[in-house]
Design an enzyme around this catalytic site. Structure first.
Site, short mmCIF file in Angstrom:
data_model
loop_
_atom_site.label_atom_id
_atom_site.label_comp_id
_atom_site.label_asym_id
_atom_site.label_seq_id
_atom_site.Cartn_x
_atom_site.Cartn_y
_atom_site.Cartn_z
N GLU A 293 57.95 46.11 50.38
CA GLU A 293 57.26 45.04 51.06
C GLU A 293 57.84 43.69 50.64
O GLU A 293 57.31 42.65 51.00
CB GLU A 293 55.76 45.10 50.80
CG GLU A 293 55.33 44.81 49.40
CD GLU A 293 53.82 44.81 49.28
OE1 GLU A 293 53.31 45.84 48.82
OE2 GLU A 293 53.18 43.84 49.64
N CYS B 216 51.86 48.49 49.72
CA CYS B 216 52.27 49.43 48.67
C CYS B 216 52.28 50.89 49.13
O CYS B 216 52.61 51.78 48.36
CB CYS B 216 51.34 49.30 47.46
SG CYS B 216 51.31 47.64 46.79
N HIS C 57 47.98 54.56 42.82
CA HIS C 57 48.70 53.28 42.95
C HIS C 57 48.16 52.34 41.86
O HIS C 57 46.95 52.24 41.67
CB HIS C 57 48.47 52.68 44.33
CG HIS C 57 48.89 51.24 44.40
ND1 HIS C 57 50.15 50.84 44.05
CD2 HIS C 57 48.20 50.11 44.73
CE1 HIS C 57 50.23 49.52 44.18
NE2 HIS C 57 49.07 49.05 44.58
P1 HMG Z 1 40.44 37.60 37.53
O1 HMG Z 1 39.33 37.40 38.50
O2 HMG Z 1 41.13 36.39 37.00
O3 HMG Z 1 39.98 38.48 36.31
O4 HMG Z 1 41.58 38.48 38.20
P2 HMG Z 1 38.51 38.96 35.89
O5 HMG Z 1 37.71 37.80 35.48
O6 HMG Z 1 37.97 39.91 36.92
O7 HMG Z 1 38.90 39.78 34.58
C1 HMG Z 1 39.65 40.94 34.68
C2 HMG Z 1 39.12 41.94 33.68
O8 HMG Z 1 39.42 41.44 32.37
C3 HMG Z 1 37.59 42.10 33.72
O9 HMG Z 1 37.31 43.46 33.44
C4 HMG Z 1 37.11 41.25 32.55
O10 HMG Z 1 35.86 41.64 32.02
C5 HMG Z 1 38.23 41.49 31.56
P3 HMG Z 1 36.48 44.38 34.49
O11 HMG Z 1 35.14 43.75 34.58
O12 HMG Z 1 37.24 44.31 35.82
O13 HMG Z 1 36.52 45.74 33.91
N1 HMG Z 1 38.39 40.47 30.52
C6 HMG Z 1 38.66 40.75 29.23
N2 HMG Z 1 38.83 41.92 28.59
C7 HMG Z 1 39.14 41.87 27.25
N3 HMG Z 1 39.27 40.72 26.56
C8 HMG Z 1 39.10 39.53 27.16
C9 HMG Z 1 38.78 39.52 28.56
N4 HMG Z 1 38.58 38.53 29.48
C10 HMG Z 1 38.33 39.13 30.66
N5 HMG Z 1 39.24 38.41 26.48
C11 HMG Z 1 42.17 40.25 39.71
C12 HMG Z 1 41.50 39.89 38.40
C13 HMG Z 1 42.41 41.73 39.78
C14 HMG Z 1 41.26 39.82 40.87
C15 HMG Z 1 43.53 39.49 39.81
O14 HMG Z 1 44.40 39.92 38.82
C16 HMG Z 1 44.21 39.62 41.16
O15 HMG Z 1 43.89 38.90 42.12
N6 HMG Z 1 45.19 40.54 41.27
C17 HMG Z 1 45.95 40.78 42.52
C18 HMG Z 1 45.21 41.67 43.47
C19 HMG Z 1 45.18 43.12 43.02
O16 HMG Z 1 45.95 43.54 42.20
N7 HMG Z 1 44.28 43.91 43.67
C20 HMG Z 1 44.19 45.31 43.36
C21 HMG Z 1 43.67 46.13 44.54
S1 HMG Z 1 44.65 45.85 46.02
C22 HMG Z 1 46.12 46.76 45.71
O17 HMG Z 1 46.17 47.54 44.83
C23 HMG Z 1 47.27 46.49 46.60
C24 HMG Z 1 48.37 45.60 46.02
O18 HMG Z 1 49.13 46.33 45.07
C25 HMG Z 1 49.26 45.09 47.13
C26 HMG Z 1 49.80 46.09 48.13
O19 HMG Z 1 49.20 47.02 48.56
O20 HMG Z 1 50.90 45.82 48.60
C27 HMG Z 1 47.83 44.38 45.31
#
Ligand code: HMG
Length: 389
Positions: free
Chosen positions: A79, A111, A233
């Site tokens: 992609e 993906c 994935h």
């Molecule tokens: P965010 O909102 O900044 O992070 O981004 P958060 O506040 O949700 O924190 C993440 C985790 O860290 C949480 O854990 C926190 O509690 C923890 P959870 O509640 O989820 O279990 N945390 C800590 N843990 C330990 N020590 C600490 C600490 N602080 C916080 N100090 C988000 C998270 C995934 C939204 C962001 O990274 C993002 O936007 N990523 C890109 C999108 C993505 O990867 N989506 C996945 C599903 S879609 C997909 O897989 C397709 C894709 O690959 C593309 C395709 O298909 O082509 C993306």
């Protein structure tokens, strides 16, 4: 006749950013990355690397072992394509000196497309068992600087050979598929970085898992208990943990936390260090599982959940073949991670910004990497690649 994967090879970029560097820049606790999303590093392409150089490096390992004879189809899944018209696979076909009697095409659906390539390859081999299909999945995951997606960038490629009587993994025929026209993650033509609705994308992924699993069951798929390991994935490795916990809840499994983790942990190790490699990620996960799982997996069934935003997803299974360990390149794959050159935050930022700075003009790249293939630059809008023998 069985059909499936006979060999699987890995490549990644030659630069690496430890997420500690990013956390320090942002002034946050790195635990959010190391533990919260389950990522420790991300591979970053140098100026003379891209999906073609990584894909060629992975595929060259397959050709070195099997030769190119009988490969009449090359499917390139990505992609992060480098041309709107010409398949990245044609560049790789040329770099590898493959024969002219080969159909080459690029596939795109976020993906998911490497899994589409696998399914199409199975169909080609089912029609003529003498055919071999080379699948390459190669991606550079890029989000804008200072966004929530930034720590989930990465880069890697896999290449795999699909044949009759496969030596590594027999892919079973029953699958469950699911498509939903949504905007959880996408990249308009005018952007080099993806747009994402982060929290929504997590919910969309988990919803698609439930739907694909449901169709897999409705079509006569095996029961959860008949699957020994799971490979998801992995946009970040914690996503696979969340997905597996969700699947266990859907099926009413009474496995405890450690038992659930034992079914996926080995599949997370390589991705934890490469970052998201989009189409390649689930197959990097498979390689990680085969290389790192402490148990003998021959004869055991792996469940796969492939998700591509937008979204298309598929649940399917495969049986690991006897002797699979003899085909792995475990030490070389570990070395390709260990040998990456660490970069600091300013260098990472400069590399990130340089992608947009040069669009549309002629340029030469500095010879930064020493791998077998390099991207040399652009002349008259044509991308130039070099092979080092
Ligand atoms: P965010 O909102 O900044 O992070 O981004 P958060 O506040 O949700 O924190 C993440 C985790 O860290 C949480 O854990 C926190 O509690 C923890 P959870 O509640 O989820 O279990 N945390 C800590 N843990 C330990 N020590 C600490 C600490 N602080 C916080 N100090 C988000 C998270 C995934 C939204 C962001 O990274 C993002 O936007 N990523 C890109 C999108 C993505 O990867 N989506 C996945 C599903 S879609 C997909 O897989 C397709 C894709 O690959 C593309 C395709 O298909 O082509 C993306």
């Amino acid at each position: 006749m069985t059909i499936g994967i006979s060999d699987l090879a890995f490549a990644t970029a030659h630069r690496v950013l430890d997420l500690q560097q990013l956390a320090d820049h942002q002034g946050i606790d790195v635990g959010k990355y190391y533990i919260g999303i389950g990522q420790s590093e991300m591979s970053i392409p140098a100026a003379d690397e891209d999906i073609v150089t990584m894909g060629a490096q992975a595929a060259a390992q397959i050709l070195a072992r099997h030769g190119a004879d009988g490969i009449r189809t090359l499917l390139f899944a990505t992609e992060s394509g480098i041309d709107q018209s010409k398949s990245a696979g044609v560049f790789v076909h040329g770099l590898l000196g493959m024969g002219a009697h080969c159909r080459v095409v690029e596939l795109k659906q976020a993906c998911y497309s490497a899994t589409a390539a696998l399914q199409f390859a199975l169909g080609i081999v089912a029609r003529d068992a003498s055919e071999k299909v080379l699948v390459i999945a190669s991606d550079v995951a890029r989000y804008a600087l200072d966004t929530s997606g930034e720590p989930t960038q990465g880069a890697a490629a896999v290449a795999f050979l699909v044949t009759a009587d496969p030596a590594l993994l027999e892919v079973e025929p029953v699958t469950g598929v699911h498509t939903d026209d949504i905007h959880d993650f996408w990249r308009p033509n005018y952007l080099s970085t993806a747009l994402v609705d982060g929290k929504y994308s997590l919910a969309a992924y988990l919803g698609a898992l439930e739907a694909a699993w449901g169709e897999y069951q409705a079509r006569g798929g095996v029961a959860f208990d008949e699957i020994a390991r799971f490979c998801y994935h992995q946009p970040f490795t914690k996503m696979a943990v969340k997905a597996h916990d969700r699947l266990c809840r859907i099926v009413g499994s009474d496995l405890d936390r450690d038992q659930r983790r034992a079914q996926i942990d080995a599949s997370l190790e390589l991705n934890r260090r490469t970052g998201n490699s989009y189409t390649a990620s689930i197959y990097v996960g498979l390689l990680s599982l085969l290389e790192r799982d402490p148990d003998e997996l021959a004869g055991r069934r792996i469940g796969f959940f492939s998700y591509g935003s937008g979204s298309v997803s598929e649940f399917f299974t495969g049986i690991v073949q006897p002797g699979y360990r003899d085909l792995l390149r475990t030490a070389a794959d570990a070395a390709s991670l260990d040998d990456r050159r660490p970069i600091d935050y300013p260098r990472y930022r400069a590399l990130h910004e340089s992608v947009d700075a040069v669009q549309g003009s002629d340029y030469e790249t500095a010879a930064e990497t020493s791998g077998p293939f390099r991207f040399a630059g652009v002349v008259d809008h044509v991308r130039r690649y070099q092979r080092r023998d």
